[in-house]
Motif scaffolding. Structure first.
Motif, PDB file in Angstrom:
ATOM      1  N   UNK A 177      40.716  36.111  36.187  1.00  0.00           N
ATOM      2  CA  UNK A 177      41.679  35.659  37.649  1.00  0.00           C
ATOM      3  C   UNK A 177      43.040  36.638  37.404  1.00  0.00           C
ATOM      4  N   UNK A 178      42.624  37.598  38.384  1.00  0.00           N
ATOM      5  CA  UNK A 178      43.621  39.261  38.100  1.00  0.00           C
ATOM      6  C   UNK A 178      45.240  38.123  38.407  1.00  0.00           C
TER       7      UNK A 178
ATOM      8  N   UNK B 196      47.538  42.523  30.807  1.00  0.00           N
ATOM      9  CA  UNK B 196      47.780  43.538  31.402  1.00  0.00           C
ATOM     10  C   UNK B 196      47.485  44.646  31.602  1.00  0.00           C
ATOM     11  N   UNK B 197      46.618  44.098  33.040  1.00  0.00           N
ATOM     12  CA  UNK B 197      45.354  45.527  33.525  1.00  0.00           C
ATOM     13  C   UNK B 197      44.430  45.143  33.297  1.00  0.00           C
ATOM     14  N   UNK B 198      43.236  45.915  34.145  1.00  0.00           N
ATOM     15  CA  UNK B 198      42.117  44.872  33.898  1.00  0.00           C
ATOM     16  C   UNK B 198      40.989  46.113  33.932  1.00  0.00           C
ATOM     17  N   UNK B 199      39.887  45.843  34.421  1.00  0.00           N
ATOM     18  CA  UNK B 199      38.510  46.873  33.788  1.00  0.00           C
ATOM     19  C   UNK B 199      38.866  48.292  35.470  1.00  0.00           C
ATOM     20  N   UNK B 200      38.557  49.414  35.318  1.00  0.00           N
ATOM     21  CA  UNK B 200      38.578  50.328  36.620  1.00  0.00           C
ATOM     22  C   UNK B 200      37.698  49.131  37.657  1.00  0.00           C
TER      23      UNK B 200
ATOM     24  N   UNK C 214      32.728  46.915  35.734  1.00  0.00           N
ATOM     25  CA  UNK C 214      33.572  47.438  36.449  1.00  0.00           C
ATOM     26  C   UNK C 214      34.073  45.606  37.083  1.00  0.00           C
ATOM     27  N   UNK C 215      35.410  45.880  37.363  1.00  0.00           N
ATOM     28  CA  UNK C 215      35.680  45.357  38.570  1.00  0.00           C
ATOM     29  C   UNK C 215      35.512  45.405  40.360  1.00  0.00           C
ATOM     30  N   UNK C 216      34.866  43.872  40.454  1.00  0.00           N
ATOM     31  CA  UNK C 216      34.197  44.194  41.715  1.00  0.00           C
ATOM     32  C   UNK C 216      35.238  43.808  42.697  1.00  0.00           C
ATOM     33  N   UNK C 217      35.792  44.189  43.373  1.00  0.00           N
ATOM     34  CA  UNK C 217      36.627  43.892  44.659  1.00  0.00           C
ATOM     35  C   UNK C 217      36.705  42.495  45.247  1.00  0.00           C
ATOM     36  N   UNK C 218      35.963  41.775  46.019  1.00  0.00           N
ATOM     37  CA  UNK C 218      35.656  41.328  46.536  1.00  0.00           C
ATOM     38  C   UNK C 218      35.867  39.892  45.212  1.00  0.00           C
ATOM     39  N   UNK C 219      37.242  38.495  45.572  1.00  0.00           N
ATOM     40  CA  UNK C 219      36.557  37.603  44.978  1.00  0.00           C
ATOM     41  C   UNK C 219      36.138  36.512  45.732  1.00  0.00           C
ATOM     42  N   UNK C 220      35.847  35.873  44.687  1.00  0.00           N
ATOM     43  CA  UNK C 220      34.993  34.497  44.336  1.00  0.00           C
ATOM     44  C   UNK C 220      35.774  32.922  45.268  1.00  0.00           C
ATOM     45  N   UNK C 221      35.628  31.889  45.439  1.00  0.00           N
ATOM     46  CA  UNK C 221      36.299  30.961  45.570  1.00  0.00           C
ATOM     47  C   UNK C 221      36.612  30.068  43.850  1.00  0.00           C
TER      48      UNK C 221
ATOM     49  N   UNK D  42      44.298  26.874  41.280  1.00  0.00           N
ATOM     50  CA  UNK D  42      43.409  26.695  41.811  1.00  0.00           C
ATOM     51  C   UNK D  42      43.449  28.745  41.774  1.00  0.00           C
ATOM     52  N   UNK D  43      43.270  29.144  41.080  1.00  0.00           N
ATOM     53  CA  UNK D  43      43.292  30.830  41.465  1.00  0.00           C
ATOM     54  C   UNK D  43      42.086  31.111  41.687  1.00  0.00           C
ATOM     55  N   UNK D  44      41.543  32.434  42.496  1.00  0.00           N
ATOM     56  CA  UNK D  44      40.447  33.185  43.305  1.00  0.00           C
ATOM     57  C   UNK D  44      39.845  33.621  41.886  1.00  0.00           C
ATOM     58  N   UNK D  45      38.657  33.790  42.179  1.00  0.00           N
ATOM     59  CA  UNK D  45      37.734  34.059  40.763  1.00  0.00           C
ATOM     60  C   UNK D  45      37.405  35.809  40.830  1.00  0.00           C
ATOM     61  N   UNK D  46      37.323  36.666  39.795  1.00  0.00           N
ATOM     62  CA  UNK D  46      36.660  37.628  40.168  1.00  0.00           C
ATOM     63  C   UNK D  46      36.095  37.810  39.176  1.00  0.00           C
TER      64      UNK D  46
END
Length: 287
Positions: free
Chosen positions: A206-207, A250-254, A177-184, A167-171
């Motif tokens: 799902x980082x 292998x890598x995400x948005x900034x 651009x990528x939000x630093x806070x994750x969601x359930x 159950x990986x955390x959602x970003x």
């Protein structure tokens, strides 16, 4: 742009020289499993993302203190590749650095993409070779879009089940651009029931923790999708569009308010001089 057709008695795949992008995947029963690229929704089908994944702040990246223009997902998907080898069941395309790429990515590199048909599966492998004399930062990812609904499954519930039952955390993204806070996690016991509302806020990222395989299924029809050396997973569609993208990266948005330095982007790969990075996915069509 030219097309190369490969296959066997179970599966036929077409690959374009533009982006070395898979254009179709049709099983022997005539079923088409890959999205057809209808531009009314999204013209892509299965692009490779290089040398960045996602967006950069202001569509620029910094490399060794110098800013360079860089569009979303990089330039490989819009570049003409050279066919260097092929056979009945495989083709291999290459993109070499040159005068044009140096203006936006100042490294000597070689990107090789191989598509190979094995039974009822297609295996796509990318090799990145650092031909330069210095470490080379980059991101790489795959972006294949599969039909939704699956062939002959219009009335059935569609699910994605992670092989690791996690159950990986959602970003989420804001302005690309990528939000630093994750969601359930939207997964429960590794299972997600697809609904177009999931994509009202763009892609689901799902980082970490999604593992290295999943099953996208409806009834007896399924795509068993696995990947190697790609720690991040994204799932994306446009609300109401008849496709779903399964994207190992292998890598995400900034990050929002983060650095524009390519080497500092989340999960950036950094290859030393002469080193080779290998990344792959396998899509097996079941039913």
């Amino acid at each position: 742009m030219t097309l190369t057709r490969i296959g066997n008695e179970h599966l036929t795949v077409e690959v374009s020289s533009l982006g070395s992008e898979m254009q179709s995947a049709v099983t022997s029963d005539g079923a088409s499993w890959l999205w057809d690229g209808d531009p009314a929704f999204w013209a892509g089908r299965s692009p490779v993302l290089f040398p960045i994944v996602g967006k950069a702040p202001g569509d620029h990246v910094s490399i060794e203190g110098i800013r360079y223009p860089m569009g979303q997902h990089g330039f490989a998907r819009r570049s003409e590749f050279e066919l260097v080898a092929s056979g009945p069941d495989f083709c291999r395309y290459q993109l070499k650095s040159g005068q044009a790429s140096h203006l936006i990515f100042p490294f000597e590199f070689l990107l090789t993409l191989e598509h190979r048909v094995v039974g009822r599966a297609v295996v796509v492998t990318a090799e990145v070779t650092n031909v330069d004399h210095r470490p080379m930062p980059f991101g790489i990812g795959f972006h294949p879009a599969f039909v939704w609904p699956l062939p002959g499954s219009a009335e059935l519930e569609h699910t994605i089940v992670l092989d690791n039952a996690a159950e990986p955390e959602l970003a989420r993204l804001s302005g690309g651009l990528l939000l630093s806070d994750t969601l359930p996690s939207p997964f429960s016991g590794g299972k997600l029931t697809l609904d177009h509302g999931l994509f009202a806020a763009d892609a689901m990222l799902f980082p970490e923790g999604a593992g290295a395989g999943l099953r996208y299924a409806a009834g007896r029809k399924a795509v068993h999708f696995t990947w190697e050396n790609l720690p991040n997973l994204a799932i994306w569609s446009k609300a109401g569009a008849p496709f779903v993208c399964l994207e190992p990266w292998h890598g995400t948005a900034a990050e929002v308010d983060g650095s524009d330095d390519l080497a500092e982007r989340p999960y950036s790969e950094i290859l030393g001089p002469g080193a080779i990075g290998r990344y792959s996915f396998k899509a097996e069509f079941v039913g």
